[in-house]
Design a protein around this motif. Structure first.
Motif, PDB file in Angstrom:
ATOM      1  N   LEU A 190       0.791  -1.225   0.000  1.00  0.00           N
ATOM      2  CA  LEU A 190       0.000   0.000   0.000  1.00  0.00           C
ATOM      3  C   LEU A 190       0.825   1.278   0.000  1.00  0.00           C
ATOM      4  O   LEU A 190       0.461   2.255  -0.649  1.00  0.00           O
ATOM      5  CB  LEU A 190      -0.954   0.023   1.214  1.00  0.00           C
ATOM      6  CG  LEU A 190      -2.047  -1.042   1.246  1.00  0.00           C
ATOM      7  CD1 LEU A 190      -2.946  -0.825   2.454  1.00  0.00           C
ATOM      8  CD2 LEU A 190      -2.888  -1.047  -0.032  1.00  0.00           C
ATOM      9  N   ALA A 192       2.895   0.104  14.716  1.00  0.00           N
ATOM     10  CA  ALA A 192       1.511   0.395  15.115  1.00  0.00           C
ATOM     11  C   ALA A 192       0.655   0.848  13.933  1.00  0.00           C
ATOM     12  O   ALA A 192      -0.556   1.012  14.073  1.00  0.00           O
ATOM     13  CB  ALA A 192       1.503   1.477  16.192  1.00  0.00           C
ATOM     14  N   CYS A 193       1.276   1.025  12.773  1.00  0.00           N
ATOM     15  CA  CYS A 193       0.571   1.588  11.611  1.00  0.00           C
ATOM     16  C   CYS A 193      -0.711   0.820  11.289  1.00  0.00           C
ATOM     17  O   CYS A 193      -0.717  -0.406  11.261  1.00  0.00           O
ATOM     18  CB  CYS A 193       1.491   1.565  10.386  1.00  0.00           C
ATOM     19  SG  CYS A 193       0.705   2.193   8.896  1.00  0.00           S
ATOM     20  N   VAL A 194      -1.785   1.570  11.045  1.00  0.00           N
ATOM     21  CA  VAL A 194      -3.056   0.957  10.673  1.00  0.00           C
ATOM     22  C   VAL A 194      -3.435   1.305   9.227  1.00  0.00           C
ATOM     23  O   VAL A 194      -4.555   1.083   8.800  1.00  0.00           O
ATOM     24  CB  VAL A 194      -4.195   1.358  11.625  1.00  0.00           C
ATOM     25  CG1 VAL A 194      -3.968   0.748  13.002  1.00  0.00           C
ATOM     26  CG2 VAL A 194      -4.319   2.871  11.731  1.00  0.00           C
ATOM     27  N   TYR A 195      -2.474   1.866   8.499  1.00  0.00           N
ATOM     28  CA  TYR A 195      -2.656   2.098   7.060  1.00  0.00           C
ATOM     29  C   TYR A 195      -3.888   2.937   6.736  1.00  0.00           C
ATOM     30  O   TYR A 195      -4.594   2.674   5.781  1.00  0.00           O
ATOM     31  CB  TYR A 195      -2.651   0.766   6.305  1.00  0.00           C
ATOM     32  CG  TYR A 195      -1.287   0.134   6.323  1.00  0.00           C
ATOM     33  CD1 TYR A 195      -0.346   0.456   5.356  1.00  0.00           C
ATOM     34  CD2 TYR A 195      -0.917  -0.730   7.344  1.00  0.00           C
ATOM     35  CE1 TYR A 195       0.921  -0.072   5.393  1.00  0.00           C
ATOM     36  CE2 TYR A 195       0.350  -1.269   7.397  1.00  0.00           C
ATOM     37  CZ  TYR A 195       1.275  -0.937   6.414  1.00  0.00           C
ATOM     38  OH  TYR A 195       2.529  -1.462   6.458  1.00  0.00           O
ATOM     39  N   ASN A 230      -3.497   8.619   6.296  1.00  0.00           N
ATOM     40  CA  ASN A 230      -3.672  10.042   6.576  1.00  0.00           C
ATOM     41  C   ASN A 230      -2.349  10.794   6.497  1.00  0.00           C
ATOM     42  O   ASN A 230      -2.322  12.003   6.278  1.00  0.00           O
ATOM     43  CB  ASN A 230      -4.366  10.240   7.930  1.00  0.00           C
ATOM     44  CG  ASN A 230      -5.787   9.729   7.900  1.00  0.00           C
ATOM     45  OD1 ASN A 230      -6.438   9.781   6.848  1.00  0.00           O
ATOM     46  ND2 ASN A 230      -6.269   9.191   8.998  1.00  0.00           N
ATOM     47  N   LEU A 246      -9.239   9.416   6.465  1.00  0.00           N
ATOM     48  CA  LEU A 246      -9.975   8.200   6.120  1.00  0.00           C
ATOM     49  C   LEU A 246      -9.370   7.036   6.898  1.00  0.00           C
ATOM     50  O   LEU A 246      -8.361   7.199   7.586  1.00  0.00           O
ATOM     51  CB  LEU A 246      -9.869   7.922   4.611  1.00  0.00           C
ATOM     52  CG  LEU A 246     -10.607   8.902   3.685  1.00  0.00           C
ATOM     53  CD1 LEU A 246     -10.228   8.640   2.232  1.00  0.00           C
ATOM     54  CD2 LEU A 246     -12.123   8.794   3.861  1.00  0.00           C
ATOM     55  N   CYS A 247      -9.996   5.862   6.772  1.00  0.00           N
ATOM     56  CA  CYS A 247      -9.389   4.655   7.338  1.00  0.00           C
ATOM     57  C   CYS A 247      -8.874   3.809   6.176  1.00  0.00           C
ATOM     58  O   CYS A 247      -9.032   4.167   5.007  1.00  0.00           O
ATOM     59  CB  CYS A 247     -10.390   3.876   8.192  1.00  0.00           C
ATOM     60  SG  CYS A 247     -11.627   2.973   7.238  1.00  0.00           S
ATOM     61  N   ILE A 248      -8.281   2.695   6.493  1.00  0.00           N
ATOM     62  CA  ILE A 248      -7.681   1.841   5.456  1.00  0.00           C
ATOM     63  C   ILE A 248      -8.727   1.437   4.409  1.00  0.00           C
ATOM     64  O   ILE A 248      -8.424   1.385   3.218  1.00  0.00           O
ATOM     65  CB  ILE A 248      -7.013   0.596   6.095  1.00  0.00           C
ATOM     66  CG1 ILE A 248      -6.336  -0.277   5.035  1.00  0.00           C
ATOM     67  CG2 ILE A 248      -8.001  -0.224   6.914  1.00  0.00           C
ATOM     68  CD1 ILE A 248      -5.489  -1.401   5.611  1.00  0.00           C
ATOM     69  N   LYS A 249      -9.961   1.200   4.839  1.00  0.00           N
ATOM     70  CA  LYS A 249     -10.977   0.759   3.881  1.00  0.00           C
ATOM     71  C   LYS A 249     -11.329   1.895   2.930  1.00  0.00           C
ATOM     72  O   LYS A 249     -11.456   1.697   1.728  1.00  0.00           O
ATOM     73  CB  LYS A 249     -12.233   0.283   4.620  1.00  0.00           C
ATOM     74  CG  LYS A 249     -11.973  -0.916   5.519  1.00  0.00           C
ATOM     75  CD  LYS A 249     -13.258  -1.501   6.105  1.00  0.00           C
ATOM     76  CE  LYS A 249     -13.941  -0.607   7.116  1.00  0.00           C
ATOM     77  NZ  LYS A 249     -13.230  -0.468   8.392  1.00  0.00           N
ATOM     78  N   PHE A 271      -8.060   2.722   0.688  1.00  0.00           N
ATOM     79  CA  PHE A 271      -7.493   1.681  -0.181  1.00  0.00           C
ATOM     80  C   PHE A 271      -8.503   0.617  -0.619  1.00  0.00           C
ATOM     81  O   PHE A 271      -8.216  -0.179  -1.496  1.00  0.00           O
ATOM     82  CB  PHE A 271      -6.310   1.009   0.511  1.00  0.00           C
ATOM     83  CG  PHE A 271      -5.187   1.958   0.806  1.00  0.00           C
ATOM     84  CD1 PHE A 271      -4.409   2.456  -0.227  1.00  0.00           C
ATOM     85  CD2 PHE A 271      -4.926   2.383   2.105  1.00  0.00           C
ATOM     86  CE1 PHE A 271      -3.375   3.352   0.029  1.00  0.00           C
ATOM     87  CE2 PHE A 271      -3.896   3.281   2.376  1.00  0.00           C
ATOM     88  CZ  PHE A 271      -3.118   3.762   1.337  1.00  0.00           C
TER      89      PHE A 271
END
Lengths: 273, 556, 545
Positions: free
Chosen positions: A134, A185-188, A191, A261-264, A267
């Protein structure tokens, strides 16, 4: 409370608590910024926005300094222009800015910055980090504007996967012990990518196209829609090139996401492909 | 407050014990009440963040470095994201995030030690690193030894430096006779009289006295102390702090170290007076990490004073810096205490309204604070009886370099430069004097022609130099001043926090330009201007002042 | 709520709350951007209580995590209500002026002493008491929930129990105070608003009320059935009983998502005809007689969706659908034509304008206004109406406008799938950050944090049942058995297992879940399954299947 101050040749009114940048922008006086963003707390580290304020020995950062009654501000004096030119020379001589926001490249032109004067100087060397499918982190393009750290941290995401580490010219953005991103800790949420002004952080989809010379912002359309996943209703801007979505962002001025945004959301669109 | 995701490594037994000691009084940020209930949250996390630096030090002392497991466990306990913990750890020279050699010598090669006649003492070490000034310029070539499992220690030549209190002994009154290490001895020498006097006078009268005395800060900025105190005293907040800036690190400066090593109780007492005067119930002493002896003496003095019930109304905490000059900048120091990277804050707002933990805060240098004891005990008029009208009181001067008798000299403000030099035995070996450095790496050279200069704020200002932190460093005719300038430039590049572009890149570029065959003066001009005008803090503002001074002297 | 069918607050309000309660909601993972607003509230000094059997990613940010026993929500809420009443923390003026049923509620919750509440929920009395006092003392309370509340056989009663707490303390109808049901999918709210529930017509009109039906019958020039249809659980019962023979599934994957999956798939398999309209050939689509490939609603078609703060926003086509995939609307129009009804050319805006003409709440939401205002929150009655950030402000008018808000007496009952000596372990399910439902879409992007479906257990539980981290075990419920990989986690209390449902191809979790459902909402009790663990090794040595 409304106050009056002078910005360049004009007497302007402002509200207490406004920053010099806010007020100047409202009155059509453009002050360049790099580390400032509407959805982040000003960190005033790039010093591109410095202006001269009567009574202050050093120049002051317009992005964070609140206005005061009867302040006299010069936004374009010789001193101001010299500092801006030098900030740009220092940055451009130490990092690769060829993928920076167009505004930054325009400023180099406008202020007559000649980074080649420091051609013999040290530059930031760092191998491109691609540790997942990603993100790409290319820190030789990093100007240490702190935006990614703020977006990952207490201005938005509160994940704090990255921080500034080291000191001085060696300061750099890092996970703890340079841990690979997927183990950090990254949650992709991406941001960080969204706020990066220099192309140091890009989605892999964009990086691949750029490397192949196939990233063409002038041929991209942007369509606003709503994320298809949970019920929050985040606004998405779909960047489309050659009939395909190539990137997703969120408008910084929309009150649901403030650009985040979040990962969903950022991406998850890849299921369209 | 974060997701608090940490890797799988955890502290070993020694590290776990070290962390436990740091958390002894507060407990971890998340308390497990039962298998089904935990208590935590933003307040619990925020209120422990200031334990990060002590925690990192505890790990460093225990095993010689900050290991991934140690960092993870510490971060879990405090609720600090590990990336931030790492960011803080890597900010400081003395904290190591790579497993080090067993024993490391950090050998000072800064301005004064460059000139040291003695060769470095041979020590049994595994690695040698270069160190910025260690504040031992009165003793000669100094090293800081870091050994796994022990706090750092200093090694210097076995030489007794001068402590000369001059005609009006005040600040060095007790330090003259050697170290005052017990409360009994301190009281025998008049200790804790001032605090009692302050309480009798009342807080407002103390602020009035300090104001009337005209005391100005001795750390370099010369800000009127009374005004600072009055500003904080007039704040209505219930939370206020007083902070002693004992992070003395300007190259060539060692006076605060001598004060703390020899007269530690006086700093405790002075801070208590300050707290009383402005209504702060918490006091902090931030001691330079390279001053292990001062740190230990202060800790002992604080323990003894508290145990004797002398510090009613104020809780004092002592914090160890960890090798970062920038933490002497007052807002960087506050950030460091709070558990963040020592990056200076943008000002305004100033600490008097938004200081430690956002509360109104007085922050004073050690020498400044200790002056308060005499002001309170003997009254402002008596205190003003020495010195000049605009610069009352005495001043501690740090004589070093090519001087016959290096040491701390207390002199009335306004003393002639030539007189102090003469009283320190003149230039070592009676060689011709080439220049005197006043004010340290951020200061300026004084030509021998200016030897009649009076050392007062106003005279120095008029001469275009600053007294700074009291550095008087002599250079004889053998010295290549360009090398001194380059070393100072290297110092600033090393010590820049890296936050703002002008300083982060500017200090680096300044070193590069100075190192070139023929330094390009146009580039030096531009660098000077952007650092002085656009940097966030004093480090950047003054990082080119010695370059400018050398150019004025025609050295560059 | 109180007949409105939507959350009472705007996201922005939680930033001004002083007490935030997430009850059966892991918003940090399931509603990440809503949680940003929560974080803003916490930074401004709010305290947060997270009520969840698991110490979730959201609970990690909480001042207090209350790990109640699965399905004991009403017990806790009633116990909290009793304590609020007993401690004199009731907003008496509001209760008297704006609510009904207070005296009955006092009687109903009287048995819920701290002692009994603690026994049923598994929480310490002290923390229950503190929680009650936090709610009772809140000036602006935001009470948020998700499927942890509604995927139970007492779904609706659970919601009533929470509403009681807000009403008792006057925490509704004011900026910063409110009830926030976070919707699981991007248009759950809109679907309900548009009448995609058995007893409603667009605009939440009551199907059984002739006066509410009348405008629709006039518009459509046809009779509208007065009898509510079936909800999902009833449809599956009807399929099993043979009274429902044909099914048209649009954008849903019940073959994977229904509780008691084997049973559900048997029902789908027995239909006379199954038509599936979807983006992908899902497991359900694979069973279909006819598949209509559909365009992605959010990127390939125009329309609107409604979020959890009642905000209607535009979706827009940015790219063309692939292959033969078509806009849902076009498919529906064509099918109508095939049945002999010419509805004209499909156009999202004209359909929307018809909605606006029938639903008063949406009347002011022209496409043009939605575009320029970044969406509008219903009710939005006309072109001058900027929409409603919060609902029920009327309850603070004196005298109040409209009907009083009813307090509802609700009684706790344990989950249907009871624990016993054969099935001693409770399994609950939930979402993870990068997953969404049955993974049809989220499996198609390369998430670096994809966890796969594991059976999560506390270390103590694993020890008790003699299983190891990484071990593959057979997970058995009263309905079926599947192999799963054990993962030891710190977020669970003892005797609770957790898994996600995003990876049916790895772990077909719904073979385990029970299809007991709430008679009021029709929602199945996904959150509470009784299981046991069996060693795979024992099986190969002749253990029972």
């Amino acid at each position: 409370m409304t106050i009056e101050l002078r910005i360049d040749d004009a007497i302007v009114t402002a509200e207490q608590g406004d920053t010099i940048r806010d007020v100047a922008a409202r009155h059509g006086v453009e002050i360049p910024t790099l580390c400032w963003a509407a959805n982040l707390t000003p960190v005033n580290v790039c010093r591109l926005c410095v202006v001269e304020v009567e009574g202050s020995r050093p120049l002051v950062p317009a992005c964070s300094r609140p206005v005061e009654a009867d302040m006299v501000v010069s936004t374009n004096s010789h001193r101001v222009r010299t500092s801006r030119r030098m900030v740009l020379e220092l940055l451009a001589s130490s990092v690769d800015l060829d993928r920076a926001e167009p505004e930054l490249l325009d400023q180099i032109e406008e202020y007559g910055a000649r980074p080649e004067r420091f051609a013999a100087g040290a530059t930031k060397h760092a191998p491109v980090k691609q540790q997942d499918e990603l993100y790409v982190r290319d820190y030789q393009r990093c100007v240490l504007c702190y935006k990614c750290v703020e977006a990952c941290g207490d201005d938005a995401q509160h994940t704090f996967a990255i921080s500034v580490a080291g000191r001085g010219f060696d300061a750099h953005i890092s996970t703890e012990f340079d841990t690979a991103l997927p183990d950090s800790a990254c949650v992709y949420c991406g941001n960080c990518i969204a706020v990066c002004p220099t192309g140091a952080l890009t989605p892999l989809t964009e990086f691949v196209r750029r490397e192949a010379g196939e990233w063409r912002p002038d041929q991209q359309s942007v369509t606003r829609t709503v994320c298809a996943f949970c019920g929050v209703g985040c606004n998405l801007d779909l960047h489309v090139q050659d009939g395909e979505v190539v990137k997703v962002t969120s408008p910084a001025d929309h009150d649901i996401t403030q650009g985040n945004l979040c990962i969903k959301g950022r991406f998850g669109w890849q299921h369209l492909r | 407050m974060s997701d608090l995701h940490v890797g799988s490594e955890r502290a070993d037994d020694a590290e776990a014990a070290a962390i436990e000691r740091v958390l002894a009084t507060t407990g971890p940020a998340v308390a497990r009440v039962s298998a089904r209930v935990t208590l935590g949250g933003m307040q619990a996390t925020a209120s422990r963040r200031h334990l990060l630096l002590p925690g990192l030090w505890a790990l460093q002392d225990a095993v010689g470095w900050i290991s991934p497991g140690g960092l993870n466990s510490l971060c879990l306990a405090l609720g600090v994201p590990p990336a931030e913990g790492y960011g803080v750890a890597t900010f400081y020279d003395l904290l190591r995030t790579e497993r080090p050699s067993t024993t490391i010598e950090r050998r000072c090669d800064d301005l004064a030690c460059l000139l040291a006649i003695e060769p470095p003492i041979p020590t049994d070490v595994d690695a040698v690193e270069s160190s910025p000034c260690l504040g031992q310029c009165d003793r000669g070539a100094a090293s800081l030894i870091q050994t796994c499992g022990a706090p750092p220690r200093i090694e210097t030549p076995d030489r007794e430096p001068r402590v000369d209190a001059g005609p009006s002994p005040r600040l060095l009154r007790r330090a003259l006779t050697g170290a005052v290490t017990s409360l009994a001895d301190y009281r025998a020498l008049g200790g804790f009289v001032a605090l009692a006097a302050a309480r009798t006078m009342g807080a407002e009268a103390v602020v009035d006295a300090v104001t009337a005395a005209g005391l100005r800060g001795r750390g370099g900025a010369a800000f009127p102390t009374g005004a600072k105190w009055r500003a904080v005293a007039s704040e209505t907040a219930t939370e206020k702090h007083v902070v002693a800036n004992a992070d003395e690190s300007e190259p060539g400066t060692f006076k605060d170290r001598v004060l703390m090593e020899r007269d530690p109780f006086s700093l405790i007492e002075a801070l208590a007076v300050a707290g009383f005067a402005v209504g702060a119930r918490t006091g902090w002493i931030y001691v330079r990490g390279e001053y292990p002896e001062a740190y230990q003496r202060l800790v002992a003095a604080l323990d003894e004073s508290s145990a004797a019930g002398l510090l009613e109304g104020i809780t004092i905490e002592i914090r160890r810096g960890a090798g970062a000059y920038i933490c002497g900048e007052e807002t960087a120091l506050l950030e460091s205490i709070e558990g963040y990277r020592g990056e200076p804050r943008n000002k305004p707002p100033y600490p008097t309204t938004h200081g430690l933990f956002g509360a109104p805060t007085v922050i004073n240098n050690v020498e400044t604070l200790i002056n308060v004891l005499d002001i309170v005990e003997h009254g402002p008029d008596a205190w003003r009886s020495v010195g000049t009208h605009d610069s009352p009181g005495t001043r501690l001067l740090c004589l070093s370099g090519h001087v016959e008798h290096p040491g701390v000299y207390e002199r009335p403000m306004g003393v002639r430069l030539a007189d102090v030099i003469a009283e320190a035995g003149g230039v070592r070996g009676a060689r011709p004097l080439q220049a005197v450095l006043l004010g340290g790496a951020a200061g300026a050279f004084v030509h021998p022609d200016q030897r009649d200069l009076e050392l007062s704020f106003e005279a120095a200002h008029e001469a275009g130099v600053g007294l700074g932190s009291g550095v008087v460093m002599l250079f004889d005719d053998t010295v290549d001043l360009r090398a001194v300038v380059r070393r100072a430039a290297r110092f600033f590049a090393h010590e820049s926090c890296g936050q703002c572009v002008p300083c982060r890149v500017g200090t680096q570029r300044q070193v590069e330009v100075l190192t070139s065959e023929r330094p390009d003066t146009a580039l030096l001009d531009d660098l000077e201007q952007v650092m002085r005008d656009a940097s966030i803090c004093g480090l950047g503002h003054t990082a080119s002042s010695l370059v400018r001074s050398a150019r004025t002297l025609g050295v560059l | 709520m109180f007949g409105a069918g939507g959350g009472t607050s705007s996201y922005r309000e939680i930033e001004d709350a002083d007490v935030i309660v997430l009850w059966g909601s892991n918003a940090r993972e399931a509603h990440p951007i809503f949680f940003h607003h929560v974080l803003a509230g916490l930074r401004k000094g709010a305290s947060m209580y997270v009520v969840d059997p698991r110490r979730t990613a959201s609970a990690a940010f909480a001042d207090v995590w209350l790990g109640l026993d699965v399905g004991s929500d009403i017990a806790l809420a009633n116990g909290v209500a009793r304590e609020i009443i007993a401690a004199g923390l009731v907003d008496r003026e509001f209760i008297d002026a704006a609510t009904d049923g207070f005296d009955e509620l006092v009687t109903a919750v009287e048995p819920w002493t701290l002692d009994r509440t603690a026994a049923i929920t598994g929480l310490p009395q002290l923390q229950i008491r503190d929680f009650a006092h936090a709610i009772g003392g809140a000036r602006r309370l935001q009470l948020c929930w998700t499927l942890g509340i509604t995927e139970h056989i007492t779904a609706v009663d659970n919601v009533f129990a929470l509403i009681n707490l807000a009403l008792l303390t006057g925490n509704v109808g004011r900026w910063g105070s409110g009830l926030v049901p976070l919707r699981g999918q991007n248009n759950v709210q809109g679907g309900g608003d548009m009448g995609a529930i058995p007893a409603r017509l667009p605009g939440f009109a009551d199907l059984t009320d002739a006066s509410e039906r009348a405008p629709f019958e006039r518009m459509w020039q046809a009779a509208v059935p007065s009898r509510p249809g079936l909800h999902l659980s009833q449809m599956f019962e009807a399929m099993h009983s043979g009274s429902l023979r044909a099914l048209w599934v649009i954008g849903e994957n019940p073959a994977d998502s229904e509780a008691d999956g084997e049973h559900a798939r048997a029902a789908l398999g027995a239909l006379d005809i199954l038509v599936v309209q979807d983006l992908y050939l899902t497991r359900t689509a694979a069973m279909a007689d006819v598949v209509f490939p559909a365009a992605a609603g959010w990127a390939e078609t125009d329309g609107t969706v409604t979020n959890s703060e009642r905000r209607v926003q535009r979706v827009r086509a940015a790219v063309a659908p692939p292959g033969q995939a078509r806009d849902d609307l076009a498919i529906v129009f064509d099918l109508a034509a095939a049945f002999g009804h010419d509805w004209g050319a499909p156009n999202a805006e004209t359909v929307w304008n018809e909605v606006r003409s029938l639903s008063r709440n949406h009347a002011g939401m022209s496409y043009q206004r939605l575009d320029t205002l970044g969406g509008l929150q219903w009710p939005c009655l006309d072109d001058d109406d900027l929409g409603a950030p919060f609902l029920h402000g009327r309850l603070w008018a004196r005298p109040i406008e409209g009907p009083r808000a009813p307090l509802q007496c609700v009684e706790w009952q344990p989950p249907a799938d009871a624990l016993d000596e054969h099935f001693p372990l409770r399994l609950t399910t939930g979402r993870v950050l990068d997953g969404y439902n049955t993974g049809v879409q989220t499996a198609r992007f390369p998430s670096p944090i994809r966890s796969g479906a594991t059976l999560d257990l506390a270390a103590a539980t694993a020890m008790r049942y003699a299983v190891d981290d990484g071990e593959v075990v057979r997970v058995v419920s009263r309905r079926g058995a599947i192999p799963m990989t054990v993962r030891i986690v710190e977020s669970l209390p003892p005797d609770l297992a957790f898994t996600t449902f995003h990876f049916p191809e790895i772990a077909d979790v719904n073979r385990l879940t029970a299809d007991a459902w709430d008679p009021k909402s029709g929602t199945a009790e996904f959150k509470a399954t009784a299981i046991r663990l069996e060693s795979i090794d024992a099986d190969t040595q002749g253990g029972r299947a």
